[in-house]
Design a protein around this motif. Structure first.
Motif, PDB file in Angstrom:
ATOM      1  N   LEU A 252       0.869  -1.208   0.047  1.00 29.30           N
ATOM      2  CA  LEU A 252       0.040  -0.032   0.023  1.00 29.30           C
ATOM      3  C   LEU A 252       0.723   1.197  -0.162  1.00 29.30           C
ATOM      4  O   LEU A 252       0.110   2.173  -0.197  1.00 29.30           O
ATOM      5  CB  LEU A 252      -0.953  -0.055   1.394  1.00 29.30           C
ATOM      6  N   LEU A 253       2.081   1.202   0.333  1.00 32.29           N
ATOM      7  CA  LEU A 253       3.162   2.372   0.324  1.00 32.29           C
ATOM      8  C   LEU A 253       4.113   2.173  -1.246  1.00 32.29           C
ATOM      9  O   LEU A 253       4.722   2.808  -1.517  1.00 32.29           O
ATOM     10  CB  LEU A 253       3.793   2.288   1.471  1.00 32.29           C
ATOM     11  N   GLY A 254       4.157   0.931  -1.537  1.00 29.92           N
ATOM     12  CA  GLY A 254       4.705   0.521  -2.667  1.00 29.92           C
ATOM     13  C   GLY A 254       6.409   0.574  -2.443  1.00 29.92           C
ATOM     14  O   GLY A 254       7.351   0.982  -3.133  1.00 29.92           O
ATOM     15  N   LYS A 255       6.614   0.185  -1.070  1.00 29.40           N
ATOM     16  CA  LYS A 255       8.000   0.095  -0.491  1.00 29.40           C
ATOM     17  C   LYS A 255       8.472  -0.972   0.168  1.00 29.40           C
ATOM     18  O   LYS A 255       7.459  -1.790   0.664  1.00 29.40           O
ATOM     19  CB  LYS A 255       8.146   1.390   0.587  1.00 29.40           C
TER      20      LYS A 255
ATOM     21  N   ARG B  13      15.227   2.647   0.219  1.00 27.04           N
ATOM     22  CA  ARG B  13      13.728   2.863   0.211  1.00 27.04           C
ATOM     23  C   ARG B  13      13.289   1.887   1.172  1.00 27.04           C
ATOM     24  O   ARG B  13      11.958   1.986   1.299  1.00 27.04           O
ATOM     25  CB  ARG B  13      13.425   2.557  -1.348  1.00 27.04           C
ATOM     26  N   VAL B  14      13.978   1.017   1.622  1.00 23.91           N
ATOM     27  CA  VAL B  14      13.363   0.011   2.694  1.00 23.91           C
ATOM     28  C   VAL B  14      13.147   0.613   3.780  1.00 23.91           C
ATOM     29  O   VAL B  14      13.583   1.637   4.471  1.00 23.91           O
ATOM     30  CB  VAL B  14      14.372  -0.965   2.855  1.00 23.91           C
ATOM     31  N   ILE B  15      11.563   0.412   4.197  1.00 26.05           N
ATOM     32  CA  ILE B  15      11.303   0.926   5.287  1.00 26.05           C
ATOM     33  C   ILE B  15      12.107  -0.013   6.669  1.00 26.05           C
ATOM     34  O   ILE B  15      11.731  -1.037   6.656  1.00 26.05           O
ATOM     35  CB  ILE B  15       9.765   0.524   5.338  1.00 26.05           C
ATOM     36  N   GLY B  40      -6.891   0.789   4.744  1.00 25.16           N
ATOM     37  CA  GLY B  40      -6.266   1.126   3.506  1.00 25.16           C
ATOM     38  C   GLY B  40      -7.143   1.226   2.233  1.00 25.16           C
ATOM     39  O   GLY B  40      -6.392   0.697   1.180  1.00 25.16           O
ATOM     40  N   ARG B  59      -4.798   7.843   2.643  1.00 23.26           N
ATOM     41  CA  ARG B  59      -4.499   6.573   2.871  1.00 23.26           C
ATOM     42  C   ARG B  59      -2.987   6.358   3.025  1.00 23.26           C
ATOM     43  O   ARG B  59      -2.498   5.755   4.106  1.00 23.26           O
ATOM     44  CB  ARG B  59      -4.709   5.812   1.808  1.00 23.26           C
ATOM     45  N   LYS B  60      -1.987   6.925   2.293  1.00 23.67           N
ATOM     46  CA  LYS B  60      -0.828   6.557   2.089  1.00 23.67           C
ATOM     47  C   LYS B  60      -0.196   7.274   3.466  1.00 23.67           C
ATOM     48  O   LYS B  60       0.718   6.709   4.305  1.00 23.67           O
ATOM     49  CB  LYS B  60      -0.088   7.431   1.379  1.00 23.67           C
ATOM     50  N   ILE B  63      -0.630   5.181   6.513  1.00 25.16           N
ATOM     51  CA  ILE B  63       0.171   3.997   6.622  1.00 25.16           C
ATOM     52  C   ILE B  63       1.806   4.432   7.030  1.00 25.16           C
ATOM     53  O   ILE B  63       2.584   3.863   7.706  1.00 25.16           O
ATOM     54  CB  ILE B  63       0.028   3.213   5.422  1.00 25.16           C
ATOM     55  N   LEU B  64       2.141   5.627   6.483  1.00 29.91           N
ATOM     56  CA  LEU B  64       3.598   6.078   6.684  1.00 29.91           C
ATOM     57  C   LEU B  64       3.702   6.342   8.185  1.00 29.91           C
ATOM     58  O   LEU B  64       4.644   6.112   8.624  1.00 29.91           O
ATOM     59  CB  LEU B  64       3.725   7.521   5.948  1.00 29.91           C
TER      60      LEU B  64
END
Ligand code: SF4
Ligand code: SF4
Ligand code: SF4
Lengths: 343, 115
Positions: A252-255, B13-15, B40, B59-60, B63-64
């Motif tokens: 949902l974040l594309g990450k 870019r990895v969380i 979501g 929405r994003k 989640i972020l």
């Protein structure tokens, strides 16, 4: 009552077999109920609490045991079917131990096997200590302790949905239907046992198909703050401290996302039971692309096989929850009664 | 100084969930428990004027915040105009407008203590 002269053999003493046996016995038929394990009840015996209301599973096993408490039911545990002969719509059946004589109808209720999680090597089941299956977790609930192999209380638990389901790589295209809600139920139970733990469910789709399932999902968020991440876990490894490191995409974040957990629970799916598949040649029955027994019609013939006088009940035909299994077994009893009244 | 020699460190870019700071999330959740209910679906972003004209999705953002991706949250959270349209749409009854409001408040709060 002339029904008594008719004899039905039921193979499988789990939920479906027992419920059908009870119904048919009350109609006056003589039943031989064959169960390969030492006691009836099947897979529910392994479960601690059931979704959606989290009642103790023993309440349902009590119901099942009452169903088969009937003088017309001959329950044979620790028994498997050996030989079958089929002639003019009648079956001659013997187990390894005895000859059951002629049966006027046969009901196959052999249920499912859980997917063997070692086949998904990338999740490390059987390789890393704290990767367990949904069934292993139920055993922990039974024992009352949720602990890592180092006997520590896990601070963070990951749950992986669709293990062995919806996965071409293991040859299972189907959705096992009940594992999403099992994940939600187990996530809540973990939070209840360990209130300051964090639980993360990694899902592909949340499939809350049954009554009160969506409500349970909602409760898991609202009351227990269970976290849901839409993405399939691609691999698991172990770091030096012995924690599990999981990688997925937060779609949902594309990450990509990476996190450590103390315990990882794999939601293993359902497959047609080996015990059922062993009957295939004996009865000349067929399976569908999903590996479960092929029913004669998807809408109105879902207890009928390709052999006259041979019927199906429960999860040998498709993944089902307990409620649907019971309904399916009752429907099988109706089909059999109708068939026997004509033949 | 803007020369790129081809080996400048690139922020992945990895969380990295374990390193991320989840205080903003905790701050919002504590004051707005409905935040936990987001699934979501994107209904909020579909109706949002800010989302229709800029790179912004509530929405994003939700989640972020949950993942502790605060740099990104900080970059976009001001784009919301607090009109409240999204709150009317949300199927889970998330008080979305308040989520934005509290997120901004959390940044102010924590910035005062210099994170
Ligand atoms: S019920 Fe959920 S976890 Fe199970 S196979 Fe279907 S989508 Fe996957
Ligand atoms: S309150 Fe903000 S996020 Fe919601 S619709 Fe209005 S501008 Fe968009
Ligand atoms: S509409 Fe509500 S549930 Fe859907 S993404 Fe927005 S906040 Fe989440």
């Amino acid at each position: 009552m002339h029904n008594k002269e008719k004899h039905i053999v039921i193979i499988g003493g789990g939920t479906a077999g027992c419920v059908a046996a009870g119904r048919l016995a009350r109609e006056g038929y003589r039943i031989s109920l064959i169960e390969k394990d030492k006691k009836p009840g099947g897979k529910i015996n392994n479960w601690y609490q059931l979704f959606p209301d989290r009642r103790r599973s023993v309440e349902v096993t009590d119901y099942i045991n009452k169903e088969i408490d009937h003088p017309l039911i001959d329950l044979m545990t620790g028994t498997e079917l050996d030989k079958v002969k089929y002639k003019n719509g009648k079956f001659s059946i013997s187990t390894g131990k005895s000859d059951l004589g002629q049966a006027d109808a046969v009901l196959i209720a052999t249920g499912f096997d859980l997917f063997d999680a070692t086949r998904k090597e990338e999740y490390g089941y059987g390789i890393y200590d704290n990767v367990i299956t949904s069934l292993d977790l139920e055993n922990m609930f039974h024992s009352g302790d949720i602990l890592t192999t180092k006997e520590e209380i896990p601070k963070r638990v990951g749950i992986v949905h669709c293990v062995g389901s919806r996965d071409e790589k293991v040859g299972n295209f189907h959705c096992s239907k009940v594992c999403c809600v099992t994940a939600v139920k187990q996530a809540i139970e973990i939070k209840e046992h360990i209130p300051d733990s964090e639980v993360f469910c990694f899902y592909m789709d949340m499939r809350m198909f049954g009554p009160y399932y969506e409500e349970l999902y909602r409760e898991s968020q609202e009351k227990w703050v269970v976290n849901y991440i839409r993405g399939k876990v691609s691999e698991v490894s172990e770091n030096i401290e012995g924690r599990l490191v999981i990688k997925a995409e937060d779609t949902l974040l594309g990450k990509p996302i990476r996190m450590e957990v103390d315990m990882l629970v794999l939601m293993v799916g359902m497959q047609n039971a080996k015990a059922g598949l062993n009957l295939q040649d004996k009865f000349g029955i067929q399976t569908g692309v999903n590996g479960f027994f092929r029913i004669r019609d998807n809408h109105y013939g879902n207890n009928l096989s390709n052999v006259d006088g041979l019927f199906y009940a429960g999860t040998c035909t498709a993944p089902m929850n307990i409620t649907d299994t019971i309904s399916h077994a009752r429907a099988a009893a109706v089909e059999i009664t109708e068939y026997l009244s004509k033949n | 100084m803007a020369r790129n020699f081809g080996f400048a460190p690139i922020k992945g870019r990895v969380i990295d969930f374990d390193r991320n700071d989840k205080r903003v999330f905790e701050y919002v959740l504590e004051r707005e428990p409905s935040f936990a209910l987001c699934i979501g679906c994107g209904g909020c972003a579909a109706t949002c004027s800010a989302a229709n004209f800029t790179e912004f999705s509530l929405r994003k953002l939700n989640i972020l915040i949950r993942r502790g991706e605060n740099d990104e949250v900080r970059k976009i959270v001001d784009r919301c105009m607090l009109c409240g349209k999204c709150t009317l749409v949300c199927p889970r009854g998330v008080n979305t407008r308040n989520v934005v409001f509290l997120t901004r408040e959390a940044f102010e709060e924590f910035d005062n203590y210099a994170i």
